[in-house]
Motif scaffolding. Structure first.
Motif, PDB file in Angstrom:
ATOM      1  N   ALA A  85       0.824  -1.212   0.000  1.00 14.14           N
ATOM      2  CA  ALA A  85       0.000   0.000   0.000  1.00 14.14           C
ATOM      3  C   ALA A  85       0.854   1.256   0.000  1.00 14.14           C
ATOM      4  O   ALA A  85       0.556   2.232  -0.696  1.00 14.14           O
ATOM      5  CB  ALA A  85      -0.929  -0.006   1.211  1.00 14.14           C
ATOM      6  N   ILE A  86       1.932   1.251   0.776  1.00 13.73           N
ATOM      7  CA  ILE A  86       2.781   2.442   0.882  1.00 13.73           C
ATOM      8  C   ILE A  86       3.595   2.651  -0.394  1.00 13.73           C
ATOM      9  O   ILE A  86       3.788   3.781  -0.846  1.00 13.73           O
ATOM     10  CB  ILE A  86       3.689   2.326   2.112  1.00 13.73           C
ATOM     11  CG1 ILE A  86       2.841   2.342   3.384  1.00 13.73           C
ATOM     12  CG2 ILE A  86       4.713   3.472   2.154  1.00 13.73           C
ATOM     13  CD1 ILE A  86       3.590   1.915   4.625  1.00 13.73           C
ATOM     14  N   PRO A  90      -3.007   1.967  -2.001  1.00 13.81           N
ATOM     15  CA  PRO A  90      -3.837   0.962  -1.338  1.00 13.81           C
ATOM     16  C   PRO A  90      -4.605   0.051  -2.296  1.00 13.81           C
ATOM     17  O   PRO A  90      -4.709  -1.149  -2.061  1.00 13.81           O
ATOM     18  CB  PRO A  90      -4.786   1.802  -0.482  1.00 13.81           C
ATOM     19  CG  PRO A  90      -4.801   3.154  -1.130  1.00 13.81           C
ATOM     20  CD  PRO A  90      -3.435   3.342  -1.687  1.00 13.81           C
ATOM     21  N   THR A 128      -4.055  -4.138   4.275  1.00 12.04           N
ATOM     22  CA  THR A 128      -3.853  -2.948   3.451  1.00 12.04           C
ATOM     23  C   THR A 128      -4.675  -1.762   3.960  1.00 12.04           C
ATOM     24  O   THR A 128      -4.159  -0.646   4.087  1.00 12.04           O
ATOM     25  CB  THR A 128      -4.222  -3.247   1.978  1.00 12.04           C
ATOM     26  OG1 THR A 128      -3.405  -4.317   1.503  1.00 12.04           O
ATOM     27  CG2 THR A 128      -4.002  -2.022   1.108  1.00 12.04           C
ATOM     28  N   TYR A 132      -2.751   1.381   5.624  1.00 15.17           N
ATOM     29  CA  TYR A 132      -2.705   2.642   4.884  1.00 15.17           C
ATOM     30  C   TYR A 132      -3.469   3.743   5.609  1.00 15.17           C
ATOM     31  O   TYR A 132      -3.055   4.912   5.582  1.00 15.17           O
ATOM     32  CB  TYR A 132      -3.250   2.469   3.467  1.00 15.17           C
ATOM     33  CG  TYR A 132      -2.857   3.596   2.559  1.00 15.17           C
ATOM     34  CD1 TYR A 132      -1.538   3.709   2.113  1.00 15.17           C
ATOM     35  CD2 TYR A 132      -3.770   4.567   2.152  1.00 15.17           C
ATOM     36  CE1 TYR A 132      -1.155   4.754   1.284  1.00 15.17           C
ATOM     37  CE2 TYR A 132      -3.389   5.605   1.330  1.00 15.17           C
ATOM     38  CZ  TYR A 132      -2.086   5.691   0.900  1.00 15.17           C
ATOM     39  OH  TYR A 132      -1.701   6.739   0.080  1.00 15.17           O
ATOM     40  N   ARG A 136      -1.491   7.112   6.643  1.00 16.19           N
ATOM     41  CA  ARG A 136      -1.889   8.466   6.215  1.00 16.19           C
ATOM     42  C   ARG A 136      -2.147   9.361   7.419  1.00 16.19           C
ATOM     43  O   ARG A 136      -1.811  10.550   7.418  1.00 16.19           O
ATOM     44  CB  ARG A 136      -3.144   8.412   5.343  1.00 16.19           C
ATOM     45  CG  ARG A 136      -2.973   7.707   4.024  1.00 16.19           C
ATOM     46  CD  ARG A 136      -1.797   8.192   3.214  1.00 16.19           C
ATOM     47  NE  ARG A 136      -1.770   9.635   3.057  1.00 16.19           N
ATOM     48  CZ  ARG A 136      -0.795  10.303   2.466  1.00 16.19           C
ATOM     49  NH1 ARG A 136       0.266   9.642   2.027  1.00 16.19           N
ATOM     50  NH2 ARG A 136      -0.841  11.609   2.354  1.00 16.19           N
ATOM     51  N   SER A 153       5.636   4.019   8.270  1.00 24.24           N
ATOM     52  CA  SER A 153       5.597   2.687   7.671  1.00 24.24           C
ATOM     53  C   SER A 153       5.785   1.616   8.732  1.00 24.24           C
ATOM     54  O   SER A 153       5.098   0.580   8.727  1.00 24.24           O
ATOM     55  CB  SER A 153       6.687   2.561   6.605  1.00 24.24           C
ATOM     56  OG  SER A 153       6.532   3.523   5.585  1.00 24.24           O
ATOM     57  N   GLY A 221       3.267   6.554  -1.038  1.00 25.48           N
ATOM     58  CA  GLY A 221       3.017   7.191   0.251  1.00 25.48           C
ATOM     59  C   GLY A 221       3.844   8.420   0.514  1.00 25.48           C
ATOM     60  O   GLY A 221       3.562   9.169   1.447  1.00 25.48           O
TER      61      GLY A 221
END
Length: 374
Positions: A85-86, A90, A128, A132, A136, A153, A221
């Motif tokens: 995801a990063i 995502p 995920t 995520y 965020r 992360s 990300g």
């Protein structure tokens, strides 16, 4: 945390299969925007994001072969939802992990085929989404620095693993095939996966940090981390000198700044592929042979009493070993290399198709806008 056939009954397996199918469908639409590079129209980085997303899937497959010890007689391995995801977004991350789970189930008899919906829901969707969302949120409050991305992360990956353990416990409470105390399952699953989460966090943070160190523009990300260049349209004022009076005739506008040259992602791609091949083809031989967290809990709590044999247990690559090759090091290494290649091919193929569909959809819109301006 690959759930085998027989852990979850048919109705709940079908229900989670429907959830997984719906999530994959939504992710296919969302990934088309992420793979466009900028998210609007035909992104400048669109031509490189699809191969990179395929590489992320192959890398996750390779690192999942590296079981690491977490407690006496127990091991863990990367789930990969946070990492995907990063790195690529995502929606694309859900697809990356789903491709990995599909390849593992079909080629290597790892994770039941009837439990594929359970595994995608638990290992691709839950990890995920949780990772995520937390990532965020942390990025918004932390200083805008590269270290903040790495720290976020780490925390996101750490939390995503016990979150997946909680999700499995909930699914088992709804459709478990054996009568076991759910409280004990919950405590055991969360406890061991908190330890596994530390390993997941370390791998995720190291990988994200390594990519950011050389190419932060390739990390989804980290978008917006680097401040855009400012174009000065007038010389700076000199102390003691009055600013010139504005002319009655408007001055010509400054010429637009030249577009930044595109940087090839080939070196990053080759380095990532080399790392995946080394992990799957060499280092995996030294991975822990202890049962992973789910296997250990299932054995201790009696969850595995109704486990069914895998439909592809006679596959030439079952159990990550090439059949009929006597040398275990060679058999396992070759199976790992084949798995990386197959995952890379399937993942890249899926993402290239999605990118081309996005490009094709964007072109008519661009043409229509141009026609309106004529």
């Amino acid at each position: 945390m690959h759930v085998p056939d027989g852990f979850i009954n048919a109705p709940v397996s079908v229900a989670t299969g429907a959830v997984a199918a719906a999530a994959v469908a939504v992710s296919l639409r969302g990934a088309r925007r992420e793979l466009a590079g900028t998210g609007q129209g035909i992104g400048a980085g669109a031509e490189r994001t699809a191969p990179l997303a395929g590489l992320v899937a192959a890398f996750i497959f390779a690192v999942q072969m590296l079981n690491f010890p977490v407690a006496a007689g127990t091991s863990g391995h990367l789930l990969g939802g946070a990492l995907a995801a990063i790195l690529v977004g995502p929606y694309t991350g859900v697809l990356c992990v789903s491709v990995v789970l599909l390849m593992q189930g079909v080629l290597f008899a790892d994770g039941g085929l009837t439990a594929l919906g359970v595994n995608i829901t638990d290992m691709a969707i839950v990890t995920t989404v949780v990772a995520y969302a937390l990532f965020r949120g942390l990025v918004k409050v932390l200083p805008r620095r590269r270290r903040s991305i790495t720290l976020a992360s780490f925390v996101a990956a750490l939390v995503s693993v016990p979150a997946a353990a909680v999700a499995f416990t909930a699914i088992y409470a709804l459709g478990g095939t054996t009568d076991v105390p759910i409280g004990k399952v919950f405590t055991a699953m969360v406890g061991v996966h908190l330890l596994i989460g530390i390993g997941e966090a370390a791998i995720t943070a190291l990988t994200v940090g390594a990519v950011i160190a050389v190419r932060p523009d390739l990390v989804h990300g980290a978008r917006g981390l680097t401040k855009p260049l400012e174009l000065r349209t007038s010389p700076p004022a000199t102390p003691g000198v009055a600013a010139p009076v504005a002319a009655t005739t408007a001055a010509p506008q400054a010429a637009p700044a030249p577009a930044a040259p595109r940087r090839s992602a080939r070196r990053v791609w080759l380095a990532g592929l080399a790392a995946a091949l080394v992990c799957a083809g060499g280092i995996s031989y030294y991975a822990s042979t202890s049962p992973d967290g789910l296997e250990k809990v299932a054995h201790d709590q009696g969850i595995d009493t109704k486990t069914k044999g895998h439909a592809t247990k006679d596959s030439p690559l079952a159990d990550y070993s090439v059949k009929d090759i006597a040398d275990p090091r060679l058999a396992g290494g070759l199976a790992g290399v084949i798995g990386v290649g197959a995952t890379l091919a399937v993942g890249t193929g899926v993402f290239v198709v999605l990118r081309r569909r996005r490009t094709a959809d964007a072109r008519p819109a661009v043409g229509a806008s141009a026609a309106e301006n004529v």
